[in-house]
Structure formats: C-alpha cells, structure tokens
Design a protein around this motif. Structure first.
Motif, short mmCIF file in Angstrom:
data_model
loop_
_atom_site.label_atom_id
_atom_site.label_comp_id
_atom_site.label_asym_id
_atom_site.label_seq_id
_atom_site.Cartn_x
_atom_site.Cartn_y
_atom_site.Cartn_z
N ASP A 1 -22.10 31.31 2.07
CA ASP A 1 -21.93 30.59 1.25
C ASP A 1 -22.34 29.37 1.54
O ASP A 1 -23.20 28.61 3.36
N GLN B 1 -22.34 29.23 5.90
CA GLN B 1 -21.93 30.20 6.34
C GLN B 1 -23.40 31.17 7.23
O GLN B 1 -24.18 31.39 6.66
N ASP C 1 -11.06 27.14 2.37
CA ASP C 1 -12.47 27.14 1.44
C ASP C 1 -11.86 25.73 0.69
O ASP C 1 -12.23 25.34 -0.26
N GLU D 1 -11.17 31.85 -4.05
CA GLU D 1 -11.90 32.06 -3.01
C GLU D 1 -13.10 30.14 -3.51
O GLU D 1 -13.56 30.46 -4.97
#
Ligand code: FRU
Length: 493
Positions: A44, A60, A165, A223
């Motif tokens: 991400d 990430q 997140d 997410e």
C-alpha cells in the motif's frame, strides 16, 4: 531495548537491499517511471502528502525479500510527482505495539509538523492485536514515535482485531479519522473517530449509516478507507474483501471502490449511492488520496494484488510490485469519479509522432514509428460501422504475444485481454463504456505495466504485463466494418 531492536532491523533491511542491488537493476521488468521498492516487497501507498511543497509518499515495505513479510514504511519524496527520490526507511517495527509490522496509515500537517498515524500490528501466538500509533518528524526524513502510543488501544466492543489503516484529516478545527474494521459477525465496516489534538480519540460511529444503505453482507473486512470532500459531496474509498464476482464486476481477489454521498459528522451516518470499482484492470488496490497545495485531490494506488505473488515475474529478481501513476480525481455530476493522469507526467514526453485521419477497415494496421515498450499513446477513434476496434500493444513480430484493448460497439464494452501478454496471469477484464461517436484511449506503457485511461478518465484499467523485451509492436484494428483514427499521438517516455 527498542533502540537496539531498531538498529538490528534497520541493518538487516539495508543489507538485504544491498545484496539484491545488481539483480534488481539488471531486471528488464524494472519500471522506468513508476515508484517501486529498491528491492524486496512493496504494497500500500501510505502517508501520501504534499508538505512544505514536497510530495511525500511512504509505502508498506518488506525489505528482506520479495514476499509479504514484516512491514516497515519505505519513503520517497518528489518535487513534481514524476521524479521520486528514495529516502531512508521511515518506520521500523521495533516497539512492543508493532512487533508484526508497521501497517498502513496516513499523514497530516499538524500546524507545520509532519505527522503520521499508522497501525501497529501484533500477533502473539497467532492472536492479533491492533494499535493505532502517532509519529512526528521535525525534518520530514527522521521520524519519532509518540511516547503516548498507542493513541487508540485496540478496537471498540463489537469489532474484531481486524482494525487498521487510519486515514486522518482536519475539518473546521477538529481532527477526524476513518479506519477499516470488522464486526464480530465478520462483516466489513468503516469507523469514524474525532480528536482535538490527534492524541485522544473518541469514536463517533460507523460511517455507513445504521441501515447500511444496502451494504450489509458486503465483504468480511473493509481495508484502507479514505474519506474526503470533492465538490459538494463526500467520497469514501474502501477495499471490501470477500465479494463474489458478478459478471464483469469484482473479478480481482479483493476490490477497491468508492461510495459518494453526504456524511453527517455528528453521527457518522453516510447517505450514499452504489459501490463503484475504481479501476477495471487486474492490478489495483489500496488507493490513497491527498489534497495537494494546488487544491487537487490526487490518488495513487498499489498496482498489485495481495496473496498472488506468483503472478509477478520480477520476484525472481529480488523485488516485487509498484505504484500506479498519480491521478487527479474529479467528481462528475452523476457522482462518477473521473481519474486523469497528473499533467506533470507530460514532462516525461520525448520524441513525438502523430498521424491524423487514418481509416481502418477490416484490418490490422501498423503505423511507422508507432511502437515501443516505454511510451505514452493517445488514440481517438471515430466510431463508424465496425463492430469491434481497438489497439494491440506489446506485440511480438511472430504474433505469439499481444495485449489487446478492444471496444465492442454493440455492447458498448471496453476490454483488456491479457491472454497472450507473455508471462504472468492471463484473463480478460471488461467494463461498460457508453459511447456512440468517439472512443479516446490514453495509454501509459512501461516495461511491465499498462495503464489505460478511457474517454478522459471515465474508466481506467491498470495492469502489470510480462511480455518479452522484443515485443514492442503496436497495431490498430477494426472488425466487421470501419473506424477512423481521428488522431493518434505517441511519445517515447
Ligand atoms: C492492505 C493491507 C492493509 C494493511 C497492510 C499490511 O493491502 O492489508 O489493511 O494495513 O496491507 O501490509
């Protein structure tokens, strides 16, 4: 103790990157103008922000190997959204509240202080805990985790530890965040919190209102939510996991889409329309947006999918995954999000070739000097009586490889066919693109990727491709009748 741990983890990261350097740099599939990890794994985009004029993009990052292991935050900066400079690793998972990774999060400008908020992921004997954490930086390069971490200690009652997140923003002097969550009945949700100081957070409620506007049983986890105002409306980007494919829809392992509506900041109630997929390609996930200093809402996403590592050929060469190009978002009157490549990308354009008014009838046509593996191409088709027409890119001379973009005029469907694209996964993705007269296809081709913007960003397809280096042909085609290529322009990038 955590200082020693940090040093050990950082040493291991930089050593792993250095060991893979030659292999990574010699890989033909290394992209020429997309953000990638220096080596190892990227997923991400995180903490995307323009701060003091400089764009920061964190991600990430698992630096040890091209696989999804312990997550750090990698960091790039850019003056222009085109050229990115690698910065030192920003976050290392060295504290008790992040032993299994510094998971995704976002960045804000807190009165001149670059501040990040992310999820500390812990798995003790397989039991997951999620902690929301705060980090600040005085110089935009070195980051200090707050003494008060975690600032949100685990999930509220009624939800599981799939709680992660945070995306933070400020409105009328108050901080808000949305966060991905899962109910104990294993349904995906987004929760809204507020804070006066970024340190103490109060739960407001679920962002999707009490009747869920038809979205109950819509995936087991949501997410990476992102909520922002665009024009007069609020847009919620969310990634539902666990949707079944329905015809042309929801064909990837997980989905990335958006809802447009009005948010009640007092209750979290969000009165919204239908869920629409953001991208129609094979490789698109975890989109994150930021409002830049020109007031543009810019989105960047992971041009990859979780849990399907074997699809991505570069992993043999010590790295895996990349970001999409940055796109400017606009909201059309009918609440459809329009995505356009940021105009700064024009800086990449070199040698230009163009043709006008080329008729194509029941044939496949090549145009002199329109070819290549690192190019931008804009083709405007005038629909006449052909039943199908389009472009083939990354074509091999012997016909063994091609990636086909086709418009079916009877069904008004645009498709991307990867069945002969080379290595990697095959398949076709389609979507509706209503048009009676013109179809404009705007392509960004890189050594192992394709991004297609159709009709000025009404639909976008993002995909990785693994043709051989020699496959650089581009062909235009029409079947069962004629189309006119009103104009076609190609630049080498
Ligand atoms: C989305 C995601 C996030 C999580 C991160 C871990 O791809 O699963 O929910 O924070 O990746 O790398």
């Amino acid at each position: 103790m955590s200082q020693e741990k940090r040093k050990e983890l950082l040493d291991k990261a930089y050593q792993s990157i250095a060991e893979k350097k030659d292999k990574v740099e010699n890989d033909y599939y290394r992209l020429q103008y997309h953000v990638m990890p220096p080596a190892g794994w990227l997923n991400d985009p995180n903490g995307f922000i323009q701060f003091d004029g400089v764009y920061h993009l964190f991600y990430q990052f698992h630096p040890w190997a091209p696989e999804s292991g312990l997550k750090y935050w990698g960091h790039y900066t850019s003056q222009n959204l085109v050229n990115w400079e690698e910065q030192p690793i920003a976050l290392t998972p060295s504290k008790w509240y992040e032993t299994h990774g510094c998971y995704s999060g976002s960045a804000v400008d807190d009165d001149g202080v670059l501040t990040l908020m992310y999820t500390g992921n812990v798995k003790d004997d397989g039991v997951r805990s999620s902690y929301q954490c705060l980090v600040t930086s005085a110089d935009g390069i070195n980051f200090k985790k707050s003494e008060g971490n975690p600032v949100i200690d685990k999930q509220p009652e009624g939800y599981t530890a799939h709680f992660r997140d945070p995306k933070v923003w400020k409105k009328d002097g108050t901080w808000y965040l949305v966060i991905g969550a899962q109910t104990v009945a294993e349904e995906g949700r987004v929760l809204l919190y507020k804070s006066a100081n970024l340190k103490e957070w109060d739960l407001i409620g679920e962002v999707v209102g009490s009747n869920l506007n038809g979205l109950d049983n819509f995936g087991y986890m949501w997410e990476c939510p992102d909520l922002f105002t665009l024009g007069e409306k609020e847009v919620l980007i969310v990634l539902p996991q666990g949707l079944e494919a329905q015809g042309d829809l929801y064909n990837n392992i997980y989905q990335a889409g958006y809802l447009v509506g009005e948010l009640d900041y007092e209750t979290g109630e969000f009165n919204h329309g239908e869920f629409i997929e953001l991208d129609r390609g094979f490789d698109f996930y975890a989109a994150q947006t930021t409002l830049d200093q020109q007031g543009r809402r810019i989105m960047i996403a992971w041009m990859g999918m979780p849990e399907e590592d074997e699809k991505y050929a570069e992993r043999e060469n010590g790295w895996i995954h990349a970001m999409t190009l940055p796109r400017v978002l606009e909201l059309r009157e009918d609440n459809k999000l329009i995505q356009k490549p940021v105009p700064e990308l024009k800086q990449l354009r070199q040698e230009k070739i163009d043709y006008k008014k080329v008729k194509i009838k029941d044939e496949e046509l090549e145009l002199d000097q329109i070819c290549g593996d690192v190019v931008e191409l804009i083709a405007e088709f005038e629909i006449e009586d052909a039943s199908e027409f389009g472009i083939k890119v990354r074509c091999a001379q012997d016909g063994s490889e091609e990636t086909v973009i086709k418009y079916d005029t009877n069904n008004q469907k645009l498709s991307l066919n990867r069945n002969k694209s080379g290595r990697g996964e095959s398949g076709i993705r389609r979507c509706l693109l209503e048009s009676d007269s013109m179809v404009k296809l705007h392509l960004f081709i890189d050594t192992s990727s394709l991004e297609l913007f159709a009709n000025e960003g009404e639909e976008v397809f993002s995909s990785r491709l693994y043709p051989s280096k020699e496959s650089q042909g581009i062909k235009f085609f029409a079947q069962d009748g004629q189309v006119t290529l009103k104009k076609v322009t190609k630049w080498n990038l």
